[in-house]
Design a protein around this motif. Sequence first.
Motif, PDB file in Angstrom:
ATOM      1  N   VAL A 218       0.898  -1.045  -0.116  1.00 11.16           N
ATOM      2  CA  VAL A 218       0.223  -0.127  -0.155  1.00 11.16           C
ATOM      3  C   VAL A 218       0.868   1.122  -0.437  1.00 11.16           C
ATOM      4  O   VAL A 218       0.494   2.234  -0.804  1.00 11.16           O
ATOM      5  N   ILE A 219       2.022   1.088   0.573  1.00 13.01           N
ATOM      6  CA  ILE A 219       2.923   1.987   1.046  1.00 13.01           C
ATOM      7  C   ILE A 219       4.342   2.075   0.507  1.00 13.01           C
ATOM      8  O   ILE A 219       5.258   1.050   0.894  1.00 13.01           O
ATOM      9  N   PRO A 220       4.685   1.820  -0.642  1.00  8.09           N
ATOM     10  CA  PRO A 220       5.566   1.644  -1.439  1.00  8.09           C
ATOM     11  C   PRO A 220       7.352   2.217  -1.166  1.00  8.09           C
ATOM     12  O   PRO A 220       7.878   1.431  -1.027  1.00  8.09           O
ATOM     13  N   ASP A 221       7.134   3.567  -0.490  1.00  7.64           N
ATOM     14  CA  ASP A 221       8.041   4.027   0.233  1.00  7.64           C
ATOM     15  C   ASP A 221       8.219   3.178   1.765  1.00  7.64           C
ATOM     16  O   ASP A 221       8.573   4.461   2.441  1.00  7.64           O
ATOM     17  N   ALA A 222       7.312   2.469   1.934  1.00  7.88           N
ATOM     18  CA  ALA A 222       7.642   2.019   3.549  1.00  7.88           C
ATOM     19  C   ALA A 222       8.649   1.608   3.956  1.00  7.88           C
ATOM     20  O   ALA A 222       9.887   1.690   3.297  1.00  7.88           O
ATOM     21  N   PRO A 223       9.016   2.661   5.396  1.00  7.35           N
ATOM     22  CA  PRO A 223      10.126   2.700   5.604  1.00  7.35           C
ATOM     23  C   PRO A 223      11.246   1.394   6.376  1.00  7.35           C
ATOM     24  O   PRO A 223      10.324  -0.297   5.789  1.00  7.35           O
ATOM     25  N   PRO A 224      12.313   1.059   5.803  1.00  5.03           N
ATOM     26  CA  PRO A 224      12.923  -0.623   6.131  1.00  5.03           C
ATOM     27  C   PRO A 224      12.934  -1.069   7.357  1.00  5.03           C
ATOM     28  O   PRO A 224      11.839  -0.796   8.525  1.00  5.03           O
ATOM     29  N   VAL A 225      12.925  -2.115   7.397  1.00  7.15           N
ATOM     30  CA  VAL A 225      13.227  -3.399   8.580  1.00  7.15           C
ATOM     31  C   VAL A 225      14.899  -3.878   8.569  1.00  7.15           C
ATOM     32  O   VAL A 225      14.701  -4.037   7.888  1.00  7.15           O
ATOM     33  N   VAL A 226      14.973  -3.294  10.249  1.00 11.48           N
ATOM     34  CA  VAL A 226      16.830  -4.270  10.259  1.00 11.48           C
ATOM     35  C   VAL A 226      15.976  -4.521  11.861  1.00 11.48           C
ATOM     36  O   VAL A 226      15.475  -4.350  13.003  1.00 11.48           O
ATOM     37  N   ALA A 227      17.784  -5.161  11.986  1.00 10.49           N
ATOM     38  CA  ALA A 227      17.309  -6.399  12.997  1.00 10.49           C
ATOM     39  C   ALA A 227      19.073  -6.875  13.745  1.00 10.49           C
ATOM     40  O   ALA A 227      19.881  -7.017  12.785  1.00 10.49           O
ATOM     41  N   CYS A 228      18.725  -7.119  14.224  1.00 12.68           N
ATOM     42  CA  CYS A 228      19.932  -8.003  15.212  1.00 12.68           C
ATOM     43  C   CYS A 228      20.500  -9.372  15.066  1.00 12.68           C
ATOM     44  O   CYS A 228      20.826  -9.971  15.427  1.00 12.68           O
ATOM     45  N   ASN A 229      18.602  -9.581  14.807  1.00 15.69           N
ATOM     46  CA  ASN A 229      19.014 -10.982  15.311  1.00 15.69           C
ATOM     47  C   ASN A 229      17.796 -11.868  14.266  1.00 15.69           C
ATOM     48  O   ASN A 229      17.377 -13.002  14.374  1.00 15.69           O
ATOM     49  N   LEU A 230      18.150 -11.200  13.027  1.00 10.34           N
ATOM     50  CA  LEU A 230      16.564 -11.824  11.860  1.00 10.34           C
ATOM     51  C   LEU A 230      17.387 -12.721  11.255  1.00 10.34           C
ATOM     52  O   LEU A 230      19.257 -12.441  10.790  1.00 10.34           O
ATOM     53  N   SER A 231      17.432 -14.003  11.147  1.00 10.86           N
ATOM     54  CA  SER A 231      18.369 -15.258  10.741  1.00 10.86           C
ATOM     55  C   SER A 231      17.410 -15.615   9.175  1.00 10.86           C
ATOM     56  O   SER A 231      15.896 -15.127   8.631  1.00 10.86           O
ATOM     57  N   GLU A 232      18.390 -16.151   8.254  1.00 11.40           N
ATOM     58  CA  GLU A 232      17.431 -16.929   7.435  1.00 11.40           C
ATOM     59  C   GLU A 232      16.313 -18.078   8.089  1.00 11.40           C
ATOM     60  O   GLU A 232      14.746 -18.640   7.598  1.00 11.40           O
ATOM     61  N   THR A 233      16.384 -18.533   9.402  1.00  8.39           N
ATOM     62  CA  THR A 233      15.129 -19.432   9.292  1.00  8.39           C
ATOM     63  C   THR A 233      14.071 -18.413   9.912  1.00  8.39           C
ATOM     64  O   THR A 233      12.932 -19.012   9.449  1.00  8.39           O
ATOM     65  N   GLU A 234      13.884 -17.646  10.129  1.00  9.14           N
ATOM     66  CA  GLU A 234      12.390 -16.382  10.452  1.00  9.14           C
ATOM     67  C   GLU A 234      11.994 -16.544   8.963  1.00  9.14           C
ATOM     68  O   GLU A 234      10.946 -15.688   8.392  1.00  9.14           O
TER      69      GLU A 234
END
Length: 393
Positions: A218-234
């Motif tokens: 809906v919002i093409p310029d939606a802010p990015p998601v960043v993380a310190c614990n995001l991996s391939e598993t999730e």
Amino acid sequence: MKRETVPVSILYSTTGAYASLGQEAVAGAMAAISEINADGGFSFRMEPKIDDPAGRAERYALLCEAAIRQHGCRHVIGTITSWSRKDVLPAIERHGALLWYAFPYEGYEASDSAIYLGACPNQHLLPLFDHVLPRYGRRPFIVGSNYIWGWEISRIAREITEAAGGQVVSERFVPLGSTEVDHLIAEIAQKRPDFILSNLVGESVTAFLAAYDTLRRVIPDAPPVVACNLSETELEGLTSSARAGHMSASPYFNRLDTAENRDFKARMALRHGSDRRLTTSFVAAYMSVSILARAIEDAATDAPEAIRRVVTSRLFDTPLGPVTVDPRTHHAALRPHLALSNSDGEFEIFHSAPAALAADPYLVRSLGRPLGGGGADPDPATPLAGAMLKVIK
């Protein structure tokens, strides 16, 4: 000649709110044990005692105690959340055992009864914010699981943001494993932050990214998601569009292009097939068992005191690269990488620290440092160039 048997506790939740992480960790630990037991160069074989606390806090200490007292395990490979780690440490300390903890955590801990092989804030959050704040802005929205990891990483992130002259738009927490995230998406859509820091764990991450993908449509310029614990598993189980475009900081990604990782992946392909994706959780547990085994061989005993001396006095080759462990804090020096997820559920690394960073679990050496020093060529002309990290309260 018959080899001595060394019992080892493998303590990960393979059911419950973050089951996929535990399943990957058990697979990694067992891959290492299989290699060790098949290698005649080791004078012993490992006998795993595998327990599943099912993500229930009250079961960790009970199962840990039983593994030590009833099965003679002097080493516990396990726990993912800080909640579970803190639950088992008293039992570990009471019985003179040793915990091998290899997942990212919030720092502010050091025990003689633990070897910390996971990244702490100066090895994940600070490099991440060094990159993000000058590029995306200083108005983050923070969302996390409602326990110590979520609270503490949020607190440190808030201090970093304020030190840089920014302001956290909102901090929201959901129960560990909760998939009720629509209210978070609605608030993000309303407040339009510069980026979202996710400290969510397990099923909560997958639910959030799936719902956030709807917002991005809906919002093409939606802010990015960043993380310190995001991996391939999730990212497993998500649609191609929901997987893509998220930033993570970690000492390991499947696509890490180093001689050590290429060799490791080739060995794992022979054992598990070339289609087996190697995740951060898999490698974390594999590395723990592998380092323990080599320390036992060097020390000619599995006595924790002797193992501590060996582990903190030599270098170990790992899929992450060479790893050393600080004899004062028992934390590993690790090389942070920043990566973006793609539609295949892989992470493409776009920046790596020049070398491994010594762990600073209490941020005593990282306080007062200029922000912008750990990312990919920060622009010194930005307002962040002179910002200083305040004392963490």
